[in-house]
Write a protein that holds these residues in place. Sequence first.
Motif, PDB file in Angstrom:
ATOM      1  N   LEU A 187      10.017  25.785  -0.108  1.00 17.64           N
ATOM      2  CA  LEU A 187       8.669  25.354   0.445  1.00 17.64           C
ATOM      3  C   LEU A 187       7.608  25.015   1.451  1.00 17.64           C
ATOM      4  N   TYR A 188       6.812  25.665   2.179  1.00 12.00           N
ATOM      5  CA  TYR A 188       6.758  25.654   2.943  1.00 12.00           C
ATOM      6  C   TYR A 188       5.409  24.907   3.228  1.00 12.00           C
ATOM      7  N   ILE A 189       5.816  24.012   4.214  1.00  7.42           N
ATOM      8  CA  ILE A 189       4.829  22.153   3.845  1.00  7.42           C
ATOM      9  C   ILE A 189       4.217  22.737   5.337  1.00  7.42           C
ATOM     10  N   VAL A 190       2.628  22.879   5.189  1.00  9.81           N
ATOM     11  CA  VAL A 190       1.589  23.106   6.091  1.00  9.81           C
ATOM     12  C   VAL A 190       1.189  21.486   6.125  1.00  9.81           C
ATOM     13  N   ASP A 191       0.975  21.367   7.304  1.00  7.29           N
ATOM     14  CA  ASP A 191      -0.443  19.809   8.143  1.00  7.29           C
ATOM     15  C   ASP A 191      -1.516  20.951   7.933  1.00  7.29           C
ATOM     16  N   VAL A 192      -2.541  20.725   6.976  1.00  6.13           N
ATOM     17  CA  VAL A 192      -4.147  21.133   6.687  1.00  6.13           C
ATOM     18  C   VAL A 192      -4.903  20.828   8.199  1.00  6.13           C
ATOM     19  N   THR A 193      -4.539  19.572   8.537  1.00 11.22           N
ATOM     20  CA  THR A 193      -5.065  18.440   9.955  1.00 11.22           C
ATOM     21  C   THR A 193      -4.726  18.994  10.749  1.00 11.22           C
ATOM     22  N   SER A 194      -3.337  19.614  11.387  1.00 13.42           N
ATOM     23  CA  SER A 194      -3.185  19.875  12.775  1.00 13.42           C
ATOM     24  C   SER A 194      -2.065  21.655  12.218  1.00 13.42           C
TER      25      SER A 194
ATOM     26  N   VAL B 149      -0.095  28.913  -4.523  1.00 15.94           N
ATOM     27  CA  VAL B 149      -0.525  27.446  -3.273  1.00 15.94           C
ATOM     28  C   VAL B 149      -0.795  26.166  -3.932  1.00 15.94           C
ATOM     29  N   VAL B 150      -0.061  25.221  -3.172  1.00 17.57           N
ATOM     30  CA  VAL B 150      -0.762  23.532  -4.047  1.00 17.57           C
ATOM     31  C   VAL B 150      -0.904  22.716  -2.653  1.00 17.57           C
ATOM     32  N   PRO B 151      -2.571  22.628  -2.828  1.00 17.29           N
ATOM     33  CA  PRO B 151      -2.799  21.088  -1.580  1.00 17.29           C
ATOM     34  C   PRO B 151      -2.811  19.860  -2.338  1.00 17.29           C
ATOM     35  N   ILE B 152      -1.454  19.258  -1.868  1.00 17.15           N
ATOM     36  CA  ILE B 152      -1.334  18.136  -1.940  1.00 17.15           C
ATOM     37  C   ILE B 152      -1.126  16.918  -1.051  1.00 17.15           C
ATOM     38  N   SER B 153      -1.794  15.651  -1.386  1.00 13.71           N
ATOM     39  CA  SER B 153      -1.130  14.386  -0.150  1.00 13.71           C
ATOM     40  C   SER B 153      -0.062  13.720  -0.100  1.00 13.71           C
ATOM     41  N   ALA B 154       1.269  13.978   0.488  1.00 17.60           N
ATOM     42  CA  ALA B 154       2.745  13.410   0.361  1.00 17.60           C
ATOM     43  C   ALA B 154       2.080  11.908   0.851  1.00 17.60           C
ATOM     44  N   LYS B 155       2.173  11.390   1.336  1.00 10.61           N
ATOM     45  CA  LYS B 155       1.702   9.788   1.582  1.00 10.61           C
ATOM     46  C   LYS B 155       0.954   9.486   0.498  1.00 10.61           C
TER      47      LYS B 155
ATOM     48  N   THR C  96       8.010  13.228   4.185  1.00 12.88           N
ATOM     49  CA  THR C  96       7.373  12.384   3.897  1.00 12.88           C
ATOM     50  C   THR C  96       7.507  13.170   2.364  1.00 12.88           C
ATOM     51  N   LEU C  97       7.466  14.239   2.082  1.00 11.91           N
ATOM     52  CA  LEU C  97       6.924  14.205   0.582  1.00 11.91           C
ATOM     53  C   LEU C  97       8.921  14.442  -0.245  1.00 11.91           C
ATOM     54  N   LEU C  98       9.926  14.690   0.694  1.00 14.77           N
ATOM     55  CA  LEU C  98      10.694  14.474  -0.011  1.00 14.77           C
ATOM     56  C   LEU C  98      11.022  12.857  -0.974  1.00 14.77           C
ATOM     57  N   ASN C  99      10.404  11.521   0.166  1.00 15.62           N
ATOM     58  CA  ASN C  99      10.504  11.046  -0.313  1.00 15.62           C
ATOM     59  C   ASN C  99       9.710  10.036  -1.505  1.00 15.62           C
TER      60      ASN C  99
ATOM     61  N   ASN D 200      -0.441  20.523   2.969  1.00 14.32           N
ATOM     62  CA  ASN D 200      -0.271  18.941   2.695  1.00 14.32           C
ATOM     63  C   ASN D 200      -1.242  18.687   3.979  1.00 14.32           C
ATOM     64  N   LYS D 201      -1.689  16.666   3.436  1.00 14.41           N
ATOM     65  CA  LYS D 201      -2.463  15.976   3.888  1.00 14.41           C
ATOM     66  C   LYS D 201      -3.499  16.548   4.403  1.00 14.41           C
ATOM     67  N   ILE D 202      -4.281  16.500   2.101  1.00 19.84           N
ATOM     68  CA  ILE D 202      -5.691  16.875   2.297  1.00 19.84           C
ATOM     69  C   ILE D 202      -6.441  15.852   2.038  1.00 19.84           C
ATOM     70  N   ASP D 203      -5.490  14.743   2.070  1.00 17.33           N
ATOM     71  CA  ASP D 203      -6.599  12.686   2.329  1.00 17.33           C
ATOM     72  C   ASP D 203      -7.336  13.065   3.312  1.00 17.33           C
ATOM     73  N   LYS D 204      -7.351  13.422   3.811  1.00 10.19           N
ATOM     74  CA  LYS D 204      -7.527  13.131   5.375  1.00 10.19           C
ATOM     75  C   LYS D 204      -8.515  14.877   5.990  1.00 10.19           C
ATOM     76  N   VAL D 205      -8.554  15.527   5.160  1.00  8.69           N
ATOM     77  CA  VAL D 205     -10.300  16.172   4.677  1.00  8.69           C
ATOM     78  C   VAL D 205     -10.906  16.766   4.042  1.00  8.69           C
ATOM     79  N   ALA D 206     -11.851  17.209   4.041  1.00  9.56           N
ATOM     80  CA  ALA D 206     -12.633  17.388   3.067  1.00  9.56           C
ATOM     81  C   ALA D 206     -12.831  19.154   1.985  1.00  9.56           C
ATOM     82  N   ARG D 207     -12.443  18.632   0.513  1.00  7.55           N
ATOM     83  CA  ARG D 207     -11.967  19.953  -0.004  1.00  7.55           C
ATOM     84  C   ARG D 207     -12.144  21.096   0.048  1.00  7.55           C
ATOM     85  N   GLU D 208     -13.478  21.241   0.421  1.00  7.44           N
ATOM     86  CA  GLU D 208     -13.874  22.433   0.790  1.00  7.44           C
ATOM     87  C   GLU D 208     -13.298  23.376   2.402  1.00  7.44           C
TER      88      GLU D 208
END
Length: 306
Positions: A100-107, A158-164, A31-34, A132-140
């Motif tokens: 780039l080491y992608i980590v899903d913050v929701t899981s 360290v870079v927080p993103i929402s690839a989607k 998803t990030l590549l796209n 990744n997927k920071i759209d699904k969690v609160a910033r704090e």
Amino acid sequence: MESDSDRYEQDRNFRSGFVGIIGAPNAGKSTLLNSILGEKVAITTPKPHTTRSQIRGILTGRNFQIVFVDTPGIHHAKKLLNQTLVKAAERAVEDVDLLLYIVDVTSRRRKEDAAVLELIKRLKKPVILVLNKIDKVARENLLPLMDEMSQMYPFVAVVPISAKYRDGVDILLDEILKHLDEGPKYYDSSTITDQSIETVIEELIREKIFLLAEQEVPYSTSVKVEDIQEYPDKIITRVVIYVERPSQKGIIIGRHGKFIKKVGTMARIELERLLNKKVHLDLWVKVLKDWSKNEKFLRRLGFFDK
Ligand SMILES: Nc1nc2c(ncn2[C@@H]2O[C@H](COP(=O)(O)OP(=O)(O)OP(=O)(O)O)[C@@H](O)[C@H]2O)c(=O)[nH]1
Ligand SMILES: [Mg+2]
């Protein structure tokens, strides 16, 4: 008008490099590549183990070119197919300049994280940690995770993103560019992926099967273009969907051929849009008994080519 010396300067300032995208299955690598390219070059689905080979996606700017290498998810694999995927991922990033080491913050997947960290430590390359997927969690809630993970390895950033939703992606690109050196333009400016048209067709059909089929069926499926004829306005292609058992053949065909028709229609619509041509898909289903457990078949299906 450009003088010869201007052109020389421009070349000298041109930066480029290979950037590997690694992480646990389902973290959002493809998803990030796209999202970076603004085009779909890699298939993405909610199921893990979607990507089965390295996929290059190329981003070219006025004075830079980044060759991204998307990879299958890294994990402690038991099955031969999955072990093959992990090996492909490891091989794909051996020669890159930056990871780039992608980590899903929701899981959080601690076992997979350990496997990725092991690889990173072995490769000894600069690594940007991408949350990744920071759209699904609160910033704090990100801060403790950032702290925890920063202890694990000296990441260069360290870079927080929402690839989607493409949030943070430009910040990530700036960070990547900081770590690239002067280098050649490896691909011409209009190339965005290294995949052949056959691969694009196979992958899109496999994506639809991943989206529509349940349980083990997607993982027992491999797709091969057997024949392709390209005309100025259309493409005619014969494609075989391999499954492992006769019962799976029944599932892929479906009642009155309904399942395979749906796969074909969804893939065709997307291919026609992508290739800007009419596409005629002639789909077949064949049993290749236990192909995913058989090294010879994996080899013949192209799993070791990349
Ligand atoms: N909400 C949300 N979902 C995301 C984001 N990025 C990816 N996803 C979803 O996560 C799922 C997995 O995405 P992929 O890009 O296929 O993940 P991958 O890391 O390439 O997975 P493998 O190829 O199987 O290793 C898909 O359903 C994506 O839509 C994001 O930023 N936010
Ligand atoms: Mg993927």
